[in-house]
Design an enzyme around this catalytic site. Sequence first.
Site, PDB file in Angstrom:
ATOM      1  N   HIS A  37       0.840  -1.202   0.000  1.00 17.58           N
ATOM      2  CA  HIS A  37       0.000   0.000   0.000  1.00 17.58           C
ATOM      3  C   HIS A  37       0.883   1.263   0.000  1.00 17.58           C
ATOM      4  O   HIS A  37       0.604   2.229  -0.706  1.00 17.58           O
ATOM      5  CB  HIS A  37      -0.862   0.046   1.266  1.00 17.58           C
ATOM      6  CG  HIS A  37      -1.834  -1.089   1.395  1.00 17.58           C
ATOM      7  ND1 HIS A  37      -1.722  -2.051   2.370  1.00 17.58           N
ATOM      8  CD2 HIS A  37      -2.937  -1.416   0.682  1.00 17.58           C
ATOM      9  CE1 HIS A  37      -2.725  -2.909   2.257  1.00 17.58           C
ATOM     10  NE2 HIS A  37      -3.470  -2.562   1.245  1.00 17.58           N
ATOM     11  N   GLN A 153      -8.441  -6.890 -11.117  1.00 11.66           N
ATOM     12  CA  GLN A 153      -9.108  -5.672 -10.627  1.00 11.66           C
ATOM     13  C   GLN A 153      -8.691  -4.459 -11.458  1.00 11.66           C
ATOM     14  O   GLN A 153      -9.520  -3.626 -11.840  1.00 11.66           O
ATOM     15  CB  GLN A 153      -8.743  -5.464  -9.158  1.00 11.66           C
ATOM     16  CG  GLN A 153      -9.104  -4.105  -8.604  1.00 11.66           C
ATOM     17  CD  GLN A 153      -8.875  -4.024  -7.111  1.00 11.66           C
ATOM     18  OE1 GLN A 153      -9.655  -4.556  -6.339  1.00 11.66           O
ATOM     19  NE2 GLN A 153      -7.803  -3.372  -6.696  1.00 11.66           N
ATOM     20  N   VAL A 176       4.761  -5.444  -4.636  1.00  4.56           N
ATOM     21  CA  VAL A 176       5.796  -5.417  -3.591  1.00  4.56           C
ATOM     22  C   VAL A 176       5.772  -6.765  -2.880  1.00  4.56           C
ATOM     23  O   VAL A 176       4.702  -7.274  -2.517  1.00  4.56           O
ATOM     24  CB  VAL A 176       5.555  -4.268  -2.593  1.00  4.56           C
ATOM     25  CG1 VAL A 176       6.578  -4.296  -1.472  1.00  4.56           C
ATOM     26  CG2 VAL A 176       5.602  -2.931  -3.324  1.00  4.56           C
ATOM     27  N   SER A 186      -2.675  -8.025   2.930  1.00 10.02           N
ATOM     28  CA  SER A 186      -3.225  -7.946   4.287  1.00 10.02           C
ATOM     29  C   SER A 186      -3.633  -9.332   4.762  1.00 10.02           C
ATOM     30  O   SER A 186      -3.624  -9.626   5.954  1.00 10.02           O
ATOM     31  CB  SER A 186      -4.429  -6.999   4.314  1.00 10.02           C
ATOM     32  OG  SER A 186      -4.067  -5.749   3.774  1.00 10.02           O
ATOM     33  N   ARG A 187      -4.009 -10.207   3.826  1.00 13.16           N
ATOM     34  CA  ARG A 187      -4.464 -11.559   4.190  1.00 13.16           C
ATOM     35  C   ARG A 187      -3.305 -12.478   4.609  1.00 13.16           C
ATOM     36  O   ARG A 187      -3.558 -13.545   5.171  1.00 13.16           O
ATOM     37  CB  ARG A 187      -5.247 -12.192   3.043  1.00 13.16           C
ATOM     38  CG  ARG A 187      -6.602 -11.529   2.824  1.00 13.16           C
ATOM     39  CD  ARG A 187      -7.472 -12.291   1.840  1.00 13.16           C
ATOM     40  NE  ARG A 187      -8.847 -11.831   1.891  1.00 13.16           N
ATOM     41  CZ  ARG A 187      -9.383 -10.908   1.067  1.00 13.16           C
ATOM     42  NH1 ARG A 187      -8.645 -10.364   0.125  1.00 13.16           N
ATOM     43  NH2 ARG A 187     -10.641 -10.547   1.192  1.00 13.16           N
TER      44      ARG A 187
HETATM   45  P1  AMP Z   1      -6.410  -3.716  -0.563  1.00  8.56           P
HETATM   46  O1  AMP Z   1      -6.233  -2.957   0.706  1.00  8.56           O
HETATM   47  O2  AMP Z   1      -6.034  -5.146  -0.495  1.00  8.56           O
HETATM   48  O3  AMP Z   1      -7.771  -3.491  -1.200  1.00  8.56           O
HETATM   49  O4  AMP Z   1      -5.375  -3.081  -1.590  1.00  8.56           O
HETATM   50  C1  AMP Z   1      -5.381  -1.708  -1.875  1.00  8.56           C
HETATM   51  C2  AMP Z   1      -4.467  -1.439  -3.045  1.00  8.56           C
HETATM   52  O5  AMP Z   1      -3.143  -1.851  -2.712  1.00  8.56           O
HETATM   53  C3  AMP Z   1      -4.867  -2.215  -4.305  1.00  8.56           C
HETATM   54  O6  AMP Z   1      -4.694  -1.368  -5.447  1.00  8.56           O
HETATM   55  C4  AMP Z   1      -3.891  -3.344  -4.323  1.00  8.56           C
HETATM   56  O7  AMP Z   1      -3.628  -3.841  -5.622  1.00  8.56           O
HETATM   57  C5  AMP Z   1      -2.660  -2.679  -3.738  1.00  8.56           C
HETATM   58  N1  AMP Z   1      -1.743  -3.696  -3.199  1.00  8.56           N
HETATM   59  C6  AMP Z   1      -2.037  -4.658  -2.298  1.00  8.56           C
HETATM   60  N2  AMP Z   1      -0.962  -5.455  -2.089  1.00  8.56           N
HETATM   61  C7  AMP Z   1       0.018  -4.978  -2.886  1.00  8.56           C
HETATM   62  C8  AMP Z   1       1.362  -5.371  -3.134  1.00  8.56           C
HETATM   63  N3  AMP Z   1       1.921  -6.420  -2.533  1.00  8.56           N
HETATM   64  N4  AMP Z   1       2.079  -4.660  -4.021  1.00  8.56           N
HETATM   65  C9  AMP Z   1       1.519  -3.598  -4.670  1.00  8.56           C
HETATM   66  N5  AMP Z   1       0.265  -3.171  -4.488  1.00  8.56           N
HETATM   67  C10 AMP Z   1      -0.483  -3.854  -3.601  1.00  8.56           C
END
Ligand code: AMP
Length: 281
Positions: A37, A153, A176, A186-187
């Site tokens: 994030h 997505q 990342v 987050s999971r």
């Molecule tokens: P989420 O909180 O899971 O809905 O993710 C919010 C945003 O962070 C989304 O655009 C995800 O694709 C991005 N995101 C989540 N994990 C990663 C990661 N490991 N690397 C890059 N972007 C991420």
Amino acid sequence: MKVCATIPEARAACCDARTSRKRLGLVPTMGALHEGHLSLVRAAKVQCDAVAVSIFVNPTQFGPAEDLSKYPRQFDRDCRLLEKEGVEILFAPAVEEIYPGGAVTWVVVEGLSEKLDGRSRPGHFRGVTTIVSKLFHIIEPDDAFFGQKDAAQLAVIRRMVRDLNFPVEIVACPIVREPDGLAMSSRNAYLNREERSRALVLQRALQKARQQFDAGERIAAKLISAAKEVIAGEPQVALDYFEIVDPDMLDPVERISQKTLVGVAAYVGTTRLIDNLVLEP
Ligand code: AMP
């Protein structure tokens, strides 16, 4: 950082930011922030004059049997992290603020929403496109930042922006990873020690496909079967999909002759994880 819980507060803060500065960037998240994030936030800081982050665990993108109630929530910690990154606006509404009841309107990207994760999670992308539309209307960002981690997505959102003429530029940021290669999520917090090490099989399967590609193989089915063998070798990991698709249409390709998305989703115990890579001949 201005923390806004209501839509009028967020609108006012964003309006101020847009007029006193120039480009406003939006990073939509569900919180429980990690370096993935924060990489989006940093990209937004570079490209924009002010950055808004949203934290909202969006109930409409979770299926009835999914992890909405146990999804990690760490609001105070998230606030500290965002303050440190120099974020100007945090929009963190309650569910009732966003879905006050009685709403019957959805944003649906037909077709694309039933592919990859959309096939295994019916209604998921309808929830995503509806909340992202709402955020675009509330925040009115010039640029919105999304992770390549959620490649399907990204394709669905790009299509929505194009089809509905949202005046926003979608910026994709690289995945990342943890030092051992696991894509940050987050999971990942759900995984016990044993599952955490089994989860690396997603990355190994993707790398197997890449190795074969680098060795000259261009037939998607061959890459897929090699990768599936890798997954099958890891007990207690149940494959959801391993697919090789066009990155915009998400349709399977037979031969890799242009930029192609290799995506995997699997259950490690009860935790559903996703990962992907892009091949370019
Ligand atoms: P989420 O909180 O899971 O809905 O993710 C919010 C945003 O962070 C989304 O655009 C995800 O694709 C991005 N995101 C989540 N994990 C990663 C990661 N490991 N690397 C890059 N972007 C991420």
